[in-house]
Design an enzyme around this catalytic site. Structure first.
Site, short mmCIF file in Angstrom:
data_model
loop_
_atom_site.label_atom_id
_atom_site.label_comp_id
_atom_site.label_asym_id
_atom_site.label_seq_id
_atom_site.Cartn_x
_atom_site.Cartn_y
_atom_site.Cartn_z
N ALA A 63 36.10 36.22 -24.09
CA ALA A 63 36.28 37.26 -23.38
C ALA A 63 37.61 37.47 -22.91
O ALA A 63 38.36 36.57 -23.01
CB ALA A 63 35.29 37.40 -22.01
N GLY A 106 32.59 34.47 -24.83
CA GLY A 106 31.83 35.90 -25.08
C GLY A 106 31.72 36.18 -26.67
O GLY A 106 30.83 36.76 -26.94
N GLU A 109 28.87 34.13 -27.70
CA GLU A 109 27.60 34.90 -27.44
C GLU A 109 27.31 36.10 -27.92
O GLU A 109 26.10 36.60 -28.10
CB GLU A 109 27.72 35.29 -25.52
CG GLU A 109 27.79 33.75 -24.89
CD GLU A 109 27.75 34.08 -23.46
OE1 GLU A 109 26.98 33.90 -22.60
OE2 GLU A 109 28.87 34.70 -23.01
N GLU A 129 33.25 28.22 -20.79
CA GLU A 129 33.30 28.62 -19.70
C GLU A 129 33.29 27.96 -18.36
O GLU A 129 33.87 28.12 -17.48
CB GLU A 129 32.17 29.54 -19.40
CG GLU A 129 32.01 31.17 -20.22
CD GLU A 129 31.84 31.09 -21.84
OE1 GLU A 129 31.23 31.81 -22.41
OE2 GLU A 129 31.56 29.59 -22.08
#
Length: 283
Positions: A63, A106, A109, A129
Site C-alpha cells: 500500500a 496490500g 492481499e 505490516e
C-alpha cells in the site's frame, strides 16, 4: 473511461487490469482503490473473467505508505482496502492474479482476494505490516490461513517470512510457476480454459464454493438452475453425439473379433481428453 493508476483492456470475455504506478512499484493508493471499484462496478454489471497483473515486473509493492501514515482510526474503520478486496473476491466470474516480482502488504492481499494466482519465477509474497506498526488488516489474517494453512500463514504474518514463487507453489498459493516472458500467455491460456466452460456454471460454482460451511441445499438449488438451462442440454448432447460417433467406429472394429462395446466412464475420459487436445490446438 480513463484511469490514472490502471491500464484496462476490456475484451469480449474478460477484462485485463494492469496496476500502473511505475514510480511507486505499483503501490496501492487511494486513487487506485477508487479506480478498482469502478472496474468492479463494470464487472458486476457485465460479468466477465478478470485478469489482474502489475506493470514493469512488479505486481504491487504494498500500500502507499505515505497515505497510510496519514490515516487514523476513522479511516481504519472505513476498511478502505479491505472493502475493495472483498468486492474483488465476490465478483461474479472467476478472477486470476498473474504475479511477477513483489506482491507485498496490500499487494499480496489483493492477490489473495483473487480466485486463482499464477506466478513468474521472481514472484515474492509477503506481509511485513507488523514491522510498520500495523497488521495485515485487508483480509490476510483470515484469508491466508484458508489458502495455505495456519502454520504457513503465521510464518508469513508473524515471523515475516516471504514466500518466493517455488514456496508459493508448494504451499498451494499459486497454480503454477512459469517463465516471466510466458506469464501473460499462460494466464490467458488459463482464462481461455475457463471461458470454454458454461459461464452460468462457473458463476454458480464460484457462488457455492464461496458459501460458508456445508451447503448441500445451495448445491441442489444451483444444480437445479443448471439442469433446466439450455447450455447444459446443448453441451451434454454434443458430448454424447461425439462419443456415439467414436463408439460406432470402435464397435465396427471390435465386432470383427466378436467383442462388444458399451459407454463407460473410460470412454467419457477419452472423449474429454480428445476435446481438451482439440481445444489446446485451437488455442
Amino acid at each position: 473511461m480513463s484511469y490514472d493508476s490502471l491500464l484496462v483492456d476490456e475484451r469480449a470475455d474478460r477484462v485485463v487490469v494492469t496496476l500502473h504506478r511505475p514510480e511507486a512499484r505499483n503501490a496501492i493508493s487511494g486513487r487506485m482503490i477508487s479506480e478498482l471499484h469502478q472496474v468492479c462496478e463494470r464487472l458486476e454489471r457485465d460479468p466477465k473473467l478478470l485478469l489482474l497483473t502489475g506493470h514493469g515486473g512488479v505486481f504491487a509493492g504494498g500500500a502507499d505508505i505515505a497515505e497510510l501514515l496519514e490515516r487514523g482510526r476513522d479511516q481504519a474503520l472505513q476498511g478502505i482496502n479491505s472493502r475493495l478486496f472483498e468486492r474483488v473476491r465476490r465478483l461474479p466470474m472467476p478472477t486470476l492474479a498473474a504475479v511477477e516480482g513483489w506482491a507485498l502488504g496490500g499487494g499480496a492481499e489483493l492477490a489473495y482476494a483473487c480466485d486463482l494466482r499464477i506466478a513468474g519465477p521472481g514472484a515474492v509474497f509477503g506481509n511485513p505490516e507488523p514491522g510498520l506498526g500495523i497488521l495485515a488488516a485487508a483480509g490476510a489474517c483470515w484469508r491466508l490461513p484458508e489458502l495455505v494453512g495456519e502454520s504457513v500463514a503465521k510464518q508469513i504474518l508473524l515471523a515475516g517470512r516471504n514466500l518466493d514463487a517455488r514456496a508459493a507453489l508448494a504451499a498451494g498459493l499459486v497454480i503454477d510457476v512459469v517463465p516471466a516472458e510466458e506469464l501473460t500467455a499462460a494466464a490467458h491460456a488459463l482464462l481461455d480454459r475457463m471461458a470454454r466452460s458454461s459461464a452460468t456454471a462457473l458463476r454458480l460454482t464460484k457462488l457455492v464454493v464461496d458459501s460458508p460451511g456445508a451447503h448441500p441445499v445451495a448445491d441442489d438449488l444451483a444444480q437445479a438452475v443448471l439442469f433446466e438451462g439450455r447450455d447444459k442440454r446443448e453441451r451434454m448432447t454434443r458430448f454424447l453425439e461425439k462419443n456415439t460417433s467414436k463408439n460406432t467406429s470402435k464397435d465396427a472394429s471390435k465386432n470383427a473379433s466378436g467383442n462388444t462395446s458399451k459407454y463407460t466412464s473410460e470412454t467419457a475420459t477419452e472423449s474429454a481428453s480428445d476435446t481438451a487436445e482439440q481445444e489446446r490446438s485451437r488455442a
